[in-house]
Design a protein around this motif. Structure first.
Motif, mmCIF file in Angstrom:
data_model
loop_
_atom_site.group_PDB
_atom_site.id
_atom_site.type_symbol
_atom_site.label_atom_id
_atom_site.label_comp_id
_atom_site.label_asym_id
_atom_site.label_seq_id
_atom_site.Cartn_x
_atom_site.Cartn_y
_atom_site.Cartn_z
ATOM 1 N N SER A 1 -8.258 5.827 -6.435
ATOM 2 C CA SER A 1 -7.535 4.570 -6.247
ATOM 3 C C SER A 1 -7.155 4.392 -4.777
ATOM 4 O O SER A 1 -7.312 3.303 -4.213
ATOM 5 C CB SER A 1 -6.271 4.548 -7.120
ATOM 6 O OG SER A 1 -6.606 4.565 -8.492
ATOM 7 N N ALA A 2 -6.660 5.453 -4.161
ATOM 8 C CA ALA A 2 -6.300 5.380 -2.740
ATOM 9 C C ALA A 2 -7.539 5.169 -1.878
ATOM 10 O O ALA A 2 -7.513 4.409 -0.906
ATOM 11 C CB ALA A 2 -5.558 6.652 -2.324
ATOM 12 N N LEU A 3 -8.631 5.821 -2.240
ATOM 13 C CA LEU A 3 -9.869 5.646 -1.475
ATOM 14 C C LEU A 3 -10.353 4.202 -1.521
ATOM 15 O O LEU A 3 -10.888 3.679 -0.533
ATOM 16 C CB LEU A 3 -10.961 6.565 -2.027
ATOM 17 C CG LEU A 3 -10.890 8.038 -1.634
ATOM 18 C CD1 LEU A 3 -11.972 8.832 -2.359
ATOM 19 C CD2 LEU A 3 -11.033 8.197 -0.117
ATOM 20 N N ALA A 4 -10.172 3.550 -2.663
ATOM 21 C CA ALA A 4 -10.636 2.167 -2.803
ATOM 22 C C ALA A 4 -9.943 1.234 -1.820
ATOM 23 O O ALA A 4 -10.483 0.172 -1.479
ATOM 24 C CB ALA A 4 -10.424 1.682 -4.233
ATOM 25 N N LEU A 5 -8.770 1.603 -1.353
ATOM 26 C CA LEU A 5 -8.064 0.779 -0.375
ATOM 27 C C LEU A 5 -8.842 0.668 0.931
ATOM 28 O O LEU A 5 -8.709 -0.322 1.664
ATOM 29 C CB LEU A 5 -6.680 1.366 -0.084
ATOM 30 C CG LEU A 5 -5.629 1.233 -1.185
ATOM 31 C CD1 LEU A 5 -4.413 2.085 -0.848
ATOM 32 C CD2 LEU A 5 -5.222 -0.219 -1.374
ATOM 33 N N VAL A 6 -9.638 1.683 1.240
ATOM 34 C CA VAL A 6 -10.345 1.709 2.531
ATOM 35 C C VAL A 6 -11.863 1.668 2.355
ATOM 36 O O VAL A 6 -12.607 2.045 3.253
ATOM 37 C CB VAL A 6 -9.935 2.959 3.351
ATOM 38 C CG1 VAL A 6 -8.467 2.890 3.724
ATOM 39 C CG2 VAL A 6 -10.222 4.250 2.578
ATOM 40 N N LEU B 1 -4.981 -1.664 4.621
ATOM 41 C CA LEU B 1 -4.445 -1.329 3.303
ATOM 42 C C LEU B 1 -3.972 -2.589 2.589
ATOM 43 O O LEU B 1 -4.126 -2.714 1.367
ATOM 44 C CB LEU B 1 -3.294 -0.332 3.435
ATOM 45 C CG LEU B 1 -3.622 0.975 4.170
ATOM 46 C CD1 LEU B 1 -2.459 1.951 4.070
ATOM 47 C CD2 LEU B 1 -4.890 1.606 3.639
ATOM 48 N N ARG B 2 -3.400 -3.516 3.352
ATOM 49 C CA ARG B 2 -2.992 -4.788 2.762
ATOM 50 C C ARG B 2 -4.221 -5.526 2.189
ATOM 51 O O ARG B 2 -4.168 -6.100 1.114
ATOM 52 C CB ARG B 2 -2.283 -5.651 3.801
ATOM 53 C CG ARG B 2 -1.839 -6.999 3.243
ATOM 54 C CD ARG B 2 -1.054 -7.807 4.257
ATOM 55 N NE ARG B 2 0.306 -7.299 4.386
ATOM 56 C CZ ARG B 2 0.732 -6.528 5.365
ATOM 57 N NH1 ARG B 2 -0.096 -6.151 6.324
ATOM 58 N NH2 ARG B 2 1.974 -6.111 5.408
ATOM 59 N N GLU B 3 -5.313 -5.491 2.937
ATOM 60 C CA GLU B 3 -6.547 -6.111 2.457
ATOM 61 C C GLU B 3 -7.025 -5.440 1.178
ATOM 62 O O GLU B 3 -7.476 -6.102 0.240
ATOM 63 C CB GLU B 3 -7.634 -6.008 3.530
ATOM 64 C CG GLU B 3 -7.376 -6.851 4.771
ATOM 65 C CD GLU B 3 -8.346 -6.518 5.898
ATOM 66 O OE1 GLU B 3 -9.227 -5.660 5.685
ATOM 67 O OE2 GLU B 3 -8.210 -7.097 6.987
ATOM 68 N N GLY B 4 -6.935 -4.123 1.137
ATOM 69 C CA GLY B 4 -7.351 -3.395 -0.057
ATOM 70 C C GLY B 4 -6.524 -3.757 -1.277
ATOM 71 O O GLY B 4 -7.042 -3.940 -2.371
ATOM 72 N N LEU B 5 -5.211 -3.877 -1.079
ATOM 73 C CA LEU B 5 -4.341 -4.288 -2.182
ATOM 74 C C LEU B 5 -4.672 -5.707 -2.633
ATOM 75 O O LEU B 5 -4.637 -6.010 -3.832
ATOM 76 C CB LEU B 5 -2.874 -4.203 -1.756
ATOM 77 C CG LEU B 5 -2.287 -2.794 -1.611
ATOM 78 C CD1 LEU B 5 -0.894 -2.873 -0.992
ATOM 79 C CD2 LEU B 5 -2.227 -2.080 -2.950
ATOM 80 N N GLY B 6 -4.988 -6.563 -1.677
ATOM 81 C CA GLY B 6 -5.360 -7.931 -2.033
ATOM 82 C C GLY B 6 -6.629 -7.978 -2.865
ATOM 83 O O GLY B 6 -6.712 -8.755 -3.828
#
Length: 269
Positions: free
Chosen positions: A47-52, A149-154
């Motif tokens: 999940s954390a990797l998907a952010l980047v 990271l903001r982009e990933g959350l979006g």
């Protein structure tokens, strides 16, 4: 010594989760509990990797972690049916479904024997996780900024919204499952970002809690379905017909409403 950058802290968090997964498989004790902990840690890492995913070349390591997690799914799913039936039994006053539970527990233990027989001590899985961890350590985490990271959350928020719309239009088991997975990933991402303690990434502490409640409700719905399928497939489950009818009744009582997914505030000027 200066504080590590946001990206470096995220990289450390991911590698720590990988090590948690590896250690869980290497530990002694209940195989079912160890596998459950390992799969949860792998989900948190991915999940954390998907952010980047748009910033770093995570593909190979992420696929390795996915393969390890997927390879343990049959074992975890088998034991999850035991846990689900235990919860149903508790709802019904206890001991009502004890004979059926014994059958499902034996089935889960047999699945564990088969899985471990192909990988004694989960040795190849541990090596695979170690390889993925080494690959991740070599990535340029310092280049990751809070805006990334903001982009990933979006991106993940949009995926959750799409899955909600799809599930509302067609509430099939597949669509419900997709909704749950995406909501769970967003919740894990929010929790990961909160751990970074980055002032430019303020996370509403209530949002992960709401997403956890949603995932739990969706999970209960799915768990009952999975248990029903197994009960119907195993011919030696005591009181199969009565148990199937009870599970069908519980399914009819499930009501899941979507929650608004998190939208990060604009960064300070």
């Amino acid at each position: 010594m200066s504080r590590p950058s946001t990206g470096e802290r995220l990289g450390h968090l991911v590698r720590r989760e990988c090590e948690v997964a590896r250690q869980a498989l290497a530990a002694s004790g209940s195989v079912h509990g160890r596998v459950h902990e390992a799969r949860k840690a792998i989900r948190r890492a991915r999940s954390a990797l998907a952010l980047v995913e748009k910033r770093l070349d995570i593909g190979s390591a992420d696929r390795t972690l996915q393969r390890v997690g997927d390879s343990l799914s049959s074992l975890r799913d088998a034991h999850a049916t035991v846990e689900t039936l235990a919860r149903v039994d508790e709802l019904d006053g206890g001991d009502r479904w004890a004979p059926a539970m014994a059958t499902l527990r034996a089935h889960a233990d047999q699945v564990a024997v088969v899985v471990q027989g192909g990988d004694p001590g989960f040795a190849w899985r541990q090596r695979a996780i170690a390889r993925a961890t080494a690959q991740l350590a070599g990535l340029p985490w310092k280049t990751v900024k809070p805006a990334h990271l903001r982009e990933g959350l979006g991106r993940q928020s949009a995926r959750v919204e799409r899955s909600v719309a799809r599930a509302r239009k067609s509430p099939t088991p597949e669509n419900i499952h997709r909704w749950r997975r995406r909501a769970r990933r967003l919740r894990m991402q929010l929790e990961a970002v909160a751990k970074l303690e980055e002032r430019r990434l303020q996370v509403d502490a209530q949002q992960p809690k709401k997403l956890r409640r949603l995932a739990d409700e969706l999970g209960w719905y799915q768990d009952i379905q999975a248990l029903m399928q197994l009960v119907r497939r195993l011919p030696d489950v005591p009181e199969r017909a009565a148990l199937a009818a009870r599970l069908d009744e519980l399914l009819g009582q499930c009501q899941v409403e979507p929650v608004s997914v998190h939208k990060l505030p604009e960064p300070p000027a």
